[in-house]
Design a protein around this motif. Structure first.
Motif, mmCIF file in Angstrom:
data_model
loop_
_atom_site.group_PDB
_atom_site.id
_atom_site.type_symbol
_atom_site.label_atom_id
_atom_site.label_comp_id
_atom_site.label_asym_id
_atom_site.label_seq_id
_atom_site.Cartn_x
_atom_site.Cartn_y
_atom_site.Cartn_z
ATOM 1 N N ALA A 61 0.820 -1.210 0.000
ATOM 2 C CA ALA A 61 0.000 0.000 0.000
ATOM 3 C C ALA A 61 0.856 1.263 0.000
ATOM 4 N N ILE A 62 2.011 1.197 0.619
ATOM 5 C CA ILE A 62 2.909 2.354 0.650
ATOM 6 C C ILE A 62 3.434 2.645 -0.761
ATOM 7 N N ASP A 63 3.780 1.600 -1.508
ATOM 8 C CA ASP A 63 4.218 1.794 -2.890
ATOM 9 C C ASP A 63 3.160 2.548 -3.699
ATOM 10 N N LEU A 64 1.903 2.174 -3.513
ATOM 11 C CA LEU A 64 0.818 2.818 -4.254
ATOM 12 C C LEU A 64 0.641 4.264 -3.811
ATOM 13 N N CYS A 65 0.755 4.508 -2.517
ATOM 14 C CA CYS A 65 0.628 5.880 -2.014
ATOM 15 C C CYS A 65 1.745 6.775 -2.549
ATOM 16 N N LEU A 66 2.938 6.216 -2.686
ATOM 17 C CA LEU A 66 4.054 7.014 -3.215
ATOM 18 C C LEU A 66 3.811 7.379 -4.680
ATOM 19 N N LYS A 67 3.097 6.524 -5.429
ATOM 20 C CA LYS A 67 2.724 6.868 -6.800
ATOM 21 C C LYS A 67 1.725 8.016 -6.804
ATOM 22 N N VAL A 68 0.843 8.031 -5.821
ATOM 23 C CA VAL A 68 -0.090 9.162 -5.675
ATOM 24 C C VAL A 68 0.693 10.439 -5.391
ATOM 25 N N ALA A 69 1.732 10.330 -4.563
ATOM 26 C CA ALA A 69 2.565 11.491 -4.260
ATOM 27 C C ALA A 69 3.241 12.018 -5.525
ATOM 28 N N ASP A 70 3.720 11.115 -6.375
ATOM 29 C CA ASP A 70 4.333 11.536 -7.643
ATOM 30 C C ASP A 70 3.314 12.262 -8.521
ATOM 31 N N LYS A 71 2.085 11.758 -8.520
ATOM 32 C CA LYS A 71 1.026 12.396 -9.300
ATOM 33 C C LYS A 71 0.752 13.804 -8.781
ATOM 34 N N LEU A 72 0.751 13.960 -7.473
ATOM 35 C CA LEU A 72 0.534 15.274 -6.868
ATOM 36 C C LEU A 72 1.640 16.251 -7.257
ATOM 37 N N LYS A 73 2.873 15.775 -7.239
ATOM 38 C CA LYS A 73 3.992 16.637 -7.607
ATOM 39 C C LYS A 73 3.794 17.214 -9.003
ATOM 40 N N ASN A 74 3.370 16.371 -9.935
ATOM 41 C CA ASN A 74 3.195 16.805 -11.320
ATOM 42 C C ASN A 74 1.964 17.695 -11.493
ATOM 43 N N GLU A 75 0.849 17.275 -10.893
ATOM 44 C CA GLU A 75 -0.406 18.009 -11.077
ATOM 45 C C GLU A 75 -0.376 19.384 -10.420
ATOM 46 N N LEU A 76 0.220 19.466 -9.230
ATOM 47 C CA LEU A 76 0.239 20.731 -8.494
ATOM 48 C C LEU A 76 1.509 21.544 -8.748
ATOM 49 N N GLY A 77 2.428 20.994 -9.532
ATOM 50 C CA GLY A 77 3.679 21.710 -9.773
ATOM 51 C C GLY A 77 4.492 21.872 -8.510
ATOM 52 N N LEU A 78 4.619 20.770 -7.746
ATOM 53 C CA LEU A 78 5.353 20.806 -6.477
ATOM 54 C C LEU A 78 6.513 19.805 -6.530
ATOM 55 N N PRO A 79 7.583 20.122 -7.250
ATOM 56 C CA PRO A 79 8.695 19.176 -7.390
ATOM 57 C C PRO A 79 9.396 18.857 -6.080
ATOM 58 N N THR A 80 9.277 19.743 -5.077
ATOM 59 C CA THR A 80 9.942 19.518 -3.785
ATOM 60 C C THR A 80 8.947 19.048 -2.719
ATOM 61 N N LEU A 81 7.824 18.499 -3.146
ATOM 62 C CA LEU A 81 6.810 18.036 -2.203
ATOM 63 C C LEU A 81 7.424 17.074 -1.183
ATOM 64 N N GLN A 82 7.162 17.340 0.088
ATOM 65 C CA GLN A 82 7.657 16.479 1.162
ATOM 66 C C GLN A 82 6.604 15.423 1.493
ATOM 67 N N VAL A 83 7.035 14.180 1.631
ATOM 68 C CA VAL A 83 6.134 13.087 2.002
ATOM 69 C C VAL A 83 6.433 12.693 3.447
ATOM 70 N N ARG A 84 5.414 12.799 4.285
ATOM 71 C CA ARG A 84 5.570 12.476 5.710
ATOM 72 C C ARG A 84 4.761 11.224 6.021
ATOM 73 N N PHE A 85 5.373 10.288 6.719
ATOM 74 C CA PHE A 85 4.710 9.032 7.094
ATOM 75 C C PHE A 85 4.212 9.141 8.531
ATOM 76 N N GLN A 86 2.919 8.879 8.719
ATOM 77 C CA GLN A 86 2.310 9.005 10.040
ATOM 78 C C GLN A 86 1.636 7.692 10.451
#
Length: 301
Positions: A61-86
């Protein structure tokens, strides 16, 4: 001068109070854009789907969530997006999503109607199967019934089931759909038996190994993963039968369709490109024919 400062401070405080409801009601995408951070929630002891590794997490599930994070980086134009695990507690996982403590609950859960009162869900990411673990010295009558070998015709079958399941003690994790299913089956069959609940899958397996319960019901992949890594597994047997199937998904905030669309788009692209098969192979032991058919059903065109 002091009076002017007091007035200015009061005005600033008033403005912050006025903005509080807006901040609280901000969409997930707005919150991520403002903070440049995506917070991934997960259950820390739910291998092979999610497991804590230091200050990060790993698993299917973490692998899939990280793909969502990559999608967010591209869609929102956030190349330095930080991913925090909680990491979140099992009892508080839905509250963690609905309160905005986490942006996604990566660990998949069944989207029940009760949970949908608190959260929304992505498209399914895994089809859970309910199975049972027993001791190697389990009685033949219990094994036959749990394996579905008793004839399923007429009153004879019901009597056979009662004989095989009565006066036994079963276990399952507390508060989940598995507990509800087991209790329903016991009521339907009218068997005289006991059901105890445990906090997690490891505790359930220990009870079977120690002879405290006769069978433990849980998600098949969780059982298989733990049995492969526990010394007590030598005493235990994972039955071949799958009693029930249930699609599971990632929990998201309710009424946040833009974020849900982005998540579903990222997951659908993984289904269509075959990337999800790579994640399956890495964490779940490979993809079967049934899973491939479900991938086509789950992916949104």
């Amino acid at each position: 001068m002091n009076q002017q400062r007091t007035r200015a401070t009061h005005l600033l405080f008033t403005c912050l109070l006025a903005m509080a409801p807006i901040i609280a009601s901000a969409s997930t995408l707005e919150r991520v854009r403002a903070s440049n951070t995506l917070t991934l929630g997960y259950l820390a002891n739910f291998a092979p789907f999610s497991v804590q590794t230091g200050d990060k997490a790993d698993g299917y599930a973490i692998d899939l969530c990280l793909k969502v994070a990559d999608k967010l980086k591209n869609e929102l134009g956030l190349p330095t997006l930080q991913v925090r695990f909680q990491p979140v507690a099992s009892d508080d996982q839905m509250l963690a999503v609905s309160s905005g403590q986490v942006d996604i609950l990566c660990t998949p859960t069944p989207p029940t109607l009760a949970r949908r009162q608190q959260v929304s869900y992505s498209i399914p990411i895994y089809t859970a199967g309910l199975s049972a673990v027993v001791r190697q010295d389990a009685s033949e009558s219990l094994l036959n019934v749990l394996d579905g070998k008793a004839a399923r015709t007429g009153p004879t079958w019901r009597a056979t089931v009662n004989h095989g399941l009565a006066n036994q003690t079963y276990a399952t994790t507390a508060g989940g759909v598995t507990e509800a299913w087991v209790r329903q089956q016991m009521q339907w069959l009218g068997v005289v038996s006991s059901l105890v609940t445990v906090p997690d899958t490891a505790a359930g397996l220990k009870r079977v190994a120690d002879g405290q319960v006769d069978a433990f019901f849980a998600e098949r992949m969780l059982l298989s993963n733990l049995l492969a890594n526990q010394p007590a597994a030598a005493k235990l047997v994972l039955l071949d039968r799958v009693f029930e199937y249930s699609p599971t998904a990632m929990a998201l905030a309710r009424e946040d369709e833009d974020f849900r669309l982005l998540v579903d788009t990222a997951l659908s692209q993984m289904y269509r490109s075959g990337e999800i098969e790579q994640a399956y192979a890495r964490h779940l032991g490979g993809v079967g024919e049934m899973a491939r058919k479900l991938f086509k059903v789950y992916a949104i065109p």
